[in-house]
Design a protein around this motif. Structure first.
Motif, PDB file in Angstrom:
ATOM      1  N   ILE A 185      23.034   7.782 -57.057  1.00 29.24           N
ATOM      2  CA  ILE A 185      24.006   8.850 -56.797  1.00 29.24           C
ATOM      3  C   ILE A 185      25.303   8.590 -57.568  1.00 29.24           C
ATOM      4  N   THR A 186      25.746   7.332 -57.582  1.00 29.39           N
ATOM      5  CA  THR A 186      26.975   6.970 -58.302  1.00 29.39           C
ATOM      6  C   THR A 186      26.847   7.254 -59.796  1.00 29.39           C
ATOM      7  N   VAL A 187      25.692   6.894 -60.360  1.00 31.11           N
ATOM      8  CA  VAL A 187      25.467   7.145 -61.799  1.00 31.11           C
ATOM      9  C   VAL A 187      25.514   8.635 -62.092  1.00 31.11           C
ATOM     10  N   GLY A 188      24.902   9.446 -61.215  1.00 34.55           N
ATOM     11  CA  GLY A 188      24.922  10.895 -61.418  1.00 34.55           C
ATOM     12  C   GLY A 188      26.333  11.464 -61.398  1.00 34.55           C
ATOM     13  N   ILE A 189      27.141  11.011 -60.422  1.00 33.53           N
ATOM     14  CA  ILE A 189      28.532  11.482 -60.339  1.00 33.53           C
ATOM     15  C   ILE A 189      29.322  11.031 -61.563  1.00 33.53           C
ATOM     16  N   ASN A 190      29.104   9.772 -61.972  1.00 34.31           N
ATOM     17  CA  ASN A 190      29.833   9.223 -63.124  1.00 34.31           C
ATOM     18  C   ASN A 190      29.499   9.995 -64.407  1.00 34.31           C
ATOM     19  N   ILE A 191      28.220  10.293 -64.620  1.00 32.62           N
ATOM     20  CA  ILE A 191      27.814  11.041 -65.818  1.00 32.62           C
ATOM     21  C   ILE A 191      28.415  12.436 -65.811  1.00 32.62           C
TER      22      ILE A 191
END
Length: 688
Positions: free
Chosen positions: A41-47
């Motif tokens: 989830i963090t990677v998705g938000i960061n991207i």
């Protein structure tokens, strides 16, 4: 590979990729799965945030590859969670939390939300982003030749350096590769969404069957339990996937390369305060309409009214700042002018430049297909290909002292040509002198002195029907400039230009250059030989032959005229080729032997070369004889040259160069044996 040069990020990425593959095989505890889901989830938000703050697609060029890795990571998590659901009936706290928040006690509501999210991702976002990537890749590839030409043109005109040109070409290639990769990477996201649906169905049906048949759980209880878990697992997977799908859509639909998405949309969505003010007024009116809720309309109306006020205030400040910046710029320019008054570069002249009146300034707009800048670039290329000389960039300056439509061409600060141009008209040249009525301004074509007429654009078709030559205003200047350059190329070829020419071939032909300069001849002596060739319109493209000839004869003599004649003999095919008729025959005017003998006996050596010392009446008779024959042959459209003996060629050319500058003089030694010669006239004295 040297371990010291290995980047830590490379090691970390390698372990992550291996870990993603391991998720498919190795069972994970629910607590570790929770940690990985949060990372997903963090990677998705960061991207998503990176794409919002990216100004150019090249700032996030790794996005297509990252898209593949995140897709595989989500599929690995799906498989790991499915293993836990089917074996333990539990997939961790994160999945339970998602199921409780979204579905509550009704897993059917959660299933509907899951299906809606999936449909949005597959049908709307992923399909749209894939189509945009496909079209962008196609358009980028189609536009590459034009962009490459634009880079080459900027490089040729001196606007950018060689390193900047290389960087632009590299970025152009990277941009094309990015959109091509995104076209394929979008398929991964679509496949991920479809795989998520299949895995969700497997979780639901498999969990119910395993725990109802194998472990004796009631079917209704199993349906409630695994329906909730399945929806939580699907949402945990699809929400990060949706974030990255939106990210891919944002990055491929970017059209502003100078601002972040937030800056661009704030500028485009609120272009001026008037629009925001009108929206506020409409919202206030709708709020007081009976039946409509007043409070939401009133709050939004206040918001838009505040935006309108701030935009209006910002525009006033921007205008004031612009005025102040202009004042500061003018003061800075004046200070620089005062500071540069005593510098050497401030009073050095350009080798060649064009000054134009203010009415001609729009013709220099580089965004136009037929601008003066582009014409000048083409002229420099023609000069390089036809004469072998690479000119320095030609400067264009506006001159308020000139008439609005006038221009002048200067060489080393001195005016050598002038003309008048009407930017909104067309020049018509009537080569057949056919009479047809057209209103216009009578003029002379500046390059060749032909009678011409400036006509309106609407009369173009009439002139075309009558077979007249129609010339664009920019082409008139370009043709005039080309003729001036070709007539004065020798003057424009300095030592610095010769050095650049030699450096251009030194990598392949360093032996002859090292042998010739400086042991046999100095650079200035080579320059003088090249200038002598250019004065008679002989191209110096074959520099290797010229240098080898100078190396052969430079030890015997330092006389520039003699060295030039030896070089001319080495270039005889190049020289004669431009004077041959359509049938391959060289038509010549011969010189009476008595004139040649008279010239050879009366040669005087000066600092400017060999000059014949003859009586004025003899010179007049020679000129009259040349003029009669030359006019007759020109009227008959017969291309011709003067054929002289090797001993008198140079002297005779100097004798007639002022009165007949375009009439070539070649010697017998410069005519190849295979070329057929036809005598079409003889130069003689009246009493001979």
């Amino acid at each position: 590979m040297n371990l010291k040069t290995l980047n830590y990020s490379d090691v970390i990425v390698s372990f992550v990729v291996v870990l993603i593959i391991g998720l498919i095989i190795i069972p994970l505890p629910s607590s570790f799965l929770d940690f990985l889901i949060i990372i997903n989830i963090t990677v998705g938000i960061n991207i998503l945030l990176i794409t919002l703050f990216t100004k150019n697609v090249l700032e996030f060029a790794t996005f297509p590859t990252l898209l593949l890795l995140t897709t595989m990571f989500r599929l690995g998590l799906n498989i790991a969670s499915t293993r836990l659901v089917l074996t333990q009936g539990n997939a961790g706290k994160v999945i339970d939390a998602f199921a409780d928040v979204v579905a509550g006690n009704n897993y059917i509501v959660g299933a509907v939300i899951f299906v809606i999210i999936t449909i949005i991702q597959i049908v709307v976002v992923t399909n749209g982003a894939g189509r945009v990537s496909e079209v962008s890749a196609r358009f980028t590839l189609d536009a590459m030749p034009g962009k490459q030409m634009a880079i080459d043109a900027d490089l040729s005109s001196g606007l950018i350096s060689e390193d900047e040109a290389k960087e632009r070409r590299k970025n152009l290639q990277r941009e094309a590769s990015f959109y091509g990769a995104m076209d394929g990477a979008s398929k991964f996201v679509k496949g991920d969404a479809i795989a998520g649906i299949i895995i969700t169905i497997i979780n639901l049906i498999g969990g119910i069957l395993i725990f109802s048949v194998g472990q004796g759980m009631d079917v209704t209880e199993a349906l409630n339990k695994f329906g909730k878990l399945t929806i939580g697992d699907g949402l945990v997977s699809q929400i990060p996937s949706l974030l990255i799908s939106i990210s891919s859509g944002i990055i491929v639909t970017r059209s502003d390369d100078n601002n972040t998405f937030g800056s661009a949309i704030s500028k485009d969505f609120f272009p001026n305060p008037l629009i925001a003010g009108i929206v506020a007024a409409v919202l206030f009116i709708m709020g007081i309409v009976p039946g409509f809720p007043f409070f939401p309309f009133f709050v939004l109306g206040l918001g838009f009214a505040f935006i309108a006020f701030k935009k209006y205030q910002g525009e006033g400040l921007a205008e004031q700042k612009l005025v102040e910046e202009k004042k500061e710029l003018l003061l800075l320019q004046k200070e620089q002018e005062l500071e540069e008054d005593d510098t050497v570069s401030s009073f050095q002249v350009e080798p060649i430049s064009i000054e134009i009146g203010y009415a001609l300034i729009p013709m220099t707009d580089d965004s136009l297909d037929n601008s003066l800048m582009r014409q000048i670039i083409n002229i420099r290329k023609q000069c390089a290909h036809e004469l072998g000389v690479l000119l320095t960039p030609i400067r264009i300056r506006d001159n308020l002292q000139l008439a609005p439509n006038d221009y002048c061409i200067k060489i080393k600060g001195n005016e050598v040509a002038r003309g008048e141009i009407y930017p909104n008209k067309l020049m018509v040249i009537n080569p057949e002198n056919e009479e047809f009525q057209l209103d216009g301004i009578e003029a002379k074509e500046p390059a060749f002195g032909l009678d011409a007429l400036w006509i309106e654009q609407k009369d173009k078709d009439i002139a075309d029907i009558h077979g007249a030559t129609i010339v664009e205003p920019v082409t008139v200047i370009a043709t005039h400039l080309k003729e001036v350059i070709f007539s004065n190329t020798a003057e424009l070829l300095g030592r610095q230009e010769v050095k650049h020419l030699l450096e251009g071939i030194k990598e392949k032909y360093n032996v002859v250059i090292d042998e010739l300069i400086p042991d046999i001849l100095r650079l200035g002596e080579v320059q003088k030989v090249l200038q002598n060739l250019l004065r008679e319109q002989i191209p110096i493209n074959d520099l290797v032959t010229i240098l080898e000839t100078l190396a052969d004869y430079g030890m015997m003599t330092k006389d520039i005229e003699v060295l030039t004649e030896h070089v001319r003999q080495s270039l005889k095919r190049t020289i004669v080729k431009q004077y041959l008729g359509p049938d391959g025959v060289l038509r010549v005017m011969t010189i009476h032997p008595e004139i040649e003998e008279m010239i050879s006996k009366n040669v005087q050596k000066t600092t400017s070369g060999s000059i014949p010392v003859l009586k004025p009446e003899i010179i007049t008779q020679i000129f009259d004889s040349i003029n009669r024959t030359h006019q007759r042959l020109t009227a008959e459209n017969v291309q011709h040259v003067i054929l002289a003996s090797p001993n008198t060629r140079v002297t005779f050319k100097k004798l007639i160069s002022y009165n007949f500058p375009n009439l070539a003089v070649v010697s017998l030694n410069e005519v190849p044996n295979e070329v057929q010669i036809e005598t079409v006239g003889m130069i003689s004295l009246n009493d001979m």
